[in-house]
Scaffold this motif. Structure first.
Motif, short mmCIF file in Angstrom:
data_model
loop_
_atom_site.label_atom_id
_atom_site.label_comp_id
_atom_site.label_asym_id
_atom_site.label_seq_id
_atom_site.Cartn_x
_atom_site.Cartn_y
_atom_site.Cartn_z
N ASP A 213 3.67 62.93 -64.76
CA ASP A 213 4.40 62.53 -65.96
C ASP A 213 4.92 61.11 -65.78
O ASP A 213 4.77 60.51 -64.71
CB ASP A 213 5.51 63.52 -66.31
N ASP A 214 5.55 60.56 -66.83
CA ASP A 214 5.92 59.14 -66.79
C ASP A 214 6.88 58.82 -65.65
O ASP A 214 6.72 57.79 -64.97
CB ASP A 214 6.55 58.73 -68.13
N GLU A 215 7.88 59.65 -65.43
CA GLU A 215 8.83 59.36 -64.35
C GLU A 215 8.16 59.43 -62.99
O GLU A 215 8.46 58.63 -62.09
CB GLU A 215 10.03 60.30 -64.42
N GLU A 216 7.23 60.36 -62.83
CA GLU A 216 6.49 60.45 -61.57
C GLU A 216 5.60 59.23 -61.37
O GLU A 216 5.45 58.73 -60.24
CB GLU A 216 5.66 61.72 -61.55
N VAL A 217 5.02 58.72 -62.46
CA VAL A 217 4.22 57.50 -62.36
C VAL A 217 5.08 56.33 -61.91
O VAL A 217 4.70 55.54 -61.03
CB VAL A 217 3.54 57.19 -63.71
N LEU A 218 6.26 56.20 -62.51
CA LEU A 218 7.17 55.13 -62.11
C LEU A 218 7.49 55.20 -60.62
O LEU A 218 7.47 54.18 -59.92
CB LEU A 218 8.47 55.22 -62.91
N THR A 219 7.75 56.40 -60.15
CA THR A 219 8.07 56.57 -58.73
C THR A 219 6.89 56.24 -57.85
O THR A 219 7.03 55.54 -56.83
CB THR A 219 8.53 58.01 -58.47
N ARG A 220 5.70 56.72 -58.23
CA ARG A 220 4.50 56.47 -57.42
C ARG A 220 4.24 54.98 -57.29
O ARG A 220 3.94 54.48 -56.19
CB ARG A 220 3.31 57.17 -58.07
N ILE A 221 4.35 54.24 -58.39
CA ILE A 221 4.09 52.80 -58.34
C ILE A 221 5.19 52.08 -57.56
O ILE A 221 4.91 51.18 -56.76
CB ILE A 221 3.94 52.23 -59.76
N ALA A 222 6.45 52.48 -57.78
CA ALA A 222 7.56 51.84 -57.06
C ALA A 222 7.40 52.00 -55.55
O ALA A 222 7.79 51.11 -54.79
CB ALA A 222 8.88 52.42 -57.53
N GLU A 223 6.84 53.11 -55.11
CA GLU A 223 6.64 53.34 -53.68
C GLU A 223 5.66 52.34 -53.07
O GLU A 223 5.65 52.14 -51.85
CB GLU A 223 6.13 54.76 -53.45
N LEU A 224 4.86 51.68 -53.92
CA LEU A 224 3.90 50.68 -53.43
C LEU A 224 4.54 49.31 -53.24
O LEU A 224 3.90 48.40 -52.70
CB LEU A 224 2.73 50.56 -54.41
N GLY A 225 5.81 49.14 -53.70
CA GLY A 225 6.51 47.91 -53.40
C GLY A 225 7.25 47.19 -54.50
O GLY A 225 8.22 46.47 -54.23
#
Length: 301
Positions: free
Chosen positions: A194-206
């Motif tokens: 979902d959108d919040e999970e996408v935000l987290t996944r991308i943020a984990e990349l830097g």
């Protein structure tokens, strides 16, 4: 003119079929739209792209330069200027058929001297041979201390297989401070999240800030203090061409104007509201025609 922002990516002609069946030709290309948007917000902007020495290419260069941005001299080629045929769906959104040639040199130390921000994305990031040069430019910009922003602006017909496109996106994001994507991009890249999970996944990349634009539902962002939402700026929609690019330009502009946007929640909320207004004004008129800083300020009151 010194360069405040270097935008690297495609500029092309959008061919849009009108209600009467006649074609309209509009200057487009996501990075070109962002360059125009940044220039209209008062930033000294240079676009490194690839356009022909033909009538369409001259038209693109004229419009970009009339916006206050500058076209890098290495952008011109003897090949025909690229086109994208846009068909508007009933909801005002667009789908595209592309005829595009993309080869661009990587920016070197001279190109990046004095540059505060570098932006790229869309076709430019994924289509070879230019895609690799764009990725090298992002890495060089990050190493030089510039603010790096990325918008994948996924075009499924052009980005190749999902695994390869996701890997390329991850490589680009690793150099970025700011990433903006649409909800459609999010669903294509991460169909199981979902959108919040996408935000987290991308943020984990830097990246310090990740933003998803969600059309009539506004914007959703993940910054240093967690997830923040912003309501849309409600208007009568003419079409949605250029809306995400206007939001992207606004976000980059806000980070340049106020570095607190990345670490502070209140500054981020202000930036998201401004991006919503800039996108809203853009969708209220035909084509990718982002507003000036004065127009946005007037709507914000």
């Amino acid at each position: 003119m010194d360069t405040d922002v270097l935008v690297v990516g495609e500029a092309l002609i959008d061919i849009v079929a009108g209600d009467d069946g006649a074609d309209r030709e509009l200057v487009g290309g996501s990075p070109a739209n962002v360059a125009v948007g940044l220039a209209r917000q008062g930033h000294a902007t240079r676009l490194l792209t690839r356009i022909g020495r033909d009538e369409r290419g001259r038209r693109i260069a004229t419009q970009i330069e009339e916006s206050g941005a500058r076209v890098d001299e290495r952008s011109f080629t003897d090949a025909p200027t690229s086109t994208a045929r846009a068909r508007l769906r009933p909801d005002g959104s667009a789908e595209y058929e592309f005829a595009i040639d993309w080869a661009v040199p990587a920016a070197d130390a001279r190109d990046l001297a004095g540059v505060r921000a570098v932006h790229t994305g869309s076709i430019a990031l994924f289509l070879e041979p230019g895609g690799t040069a764009v990725l090298d430019t992002l890495r060089a910009a990050a190493a030089a201390g510039a603010i790096v922003s990325v918008d994948p602006n996924i075009r499924p017909a052009l980005v190749g297989d999902h695994a390869g496109a996701l890997a390329r996106f991850g490589e680009a994001v690793a150099s970025a401070d700011l990433v903006k994507l649409s909800d459609e991009d999010a669903r294509w890249l991460y169909p199981d999240l979902d959108d919040e999970e996408v935000l987290t996944r991308i943020a984990e990349l830097g990246p310090a800030l990740v933003v998803i634009t969600r059309g009539g539902e506004g914007l959703l962002a993940r910054g240093a203090h967690g997830v923040v939402a912003a309501a849309p700026y409600v208007v009568t929609v003419a079409d949605t061409i250029g809306a995400g690019d206007a939001a992207m330009a606004s976000l980059v502009s806000s980070v340049l104007d106020d570095p607190r946007v990345l670490p502070e929640a209140y500054a981020l909320e202000t930036a998201l509201r401004r991006a919503a207004v800039m996108a809203g004004i853009t969708v209220s008129r035909a084509g990718a025609n982002p507003p000036t800083r004065a127009e946005v300020d007037a709507r914000l009151g």
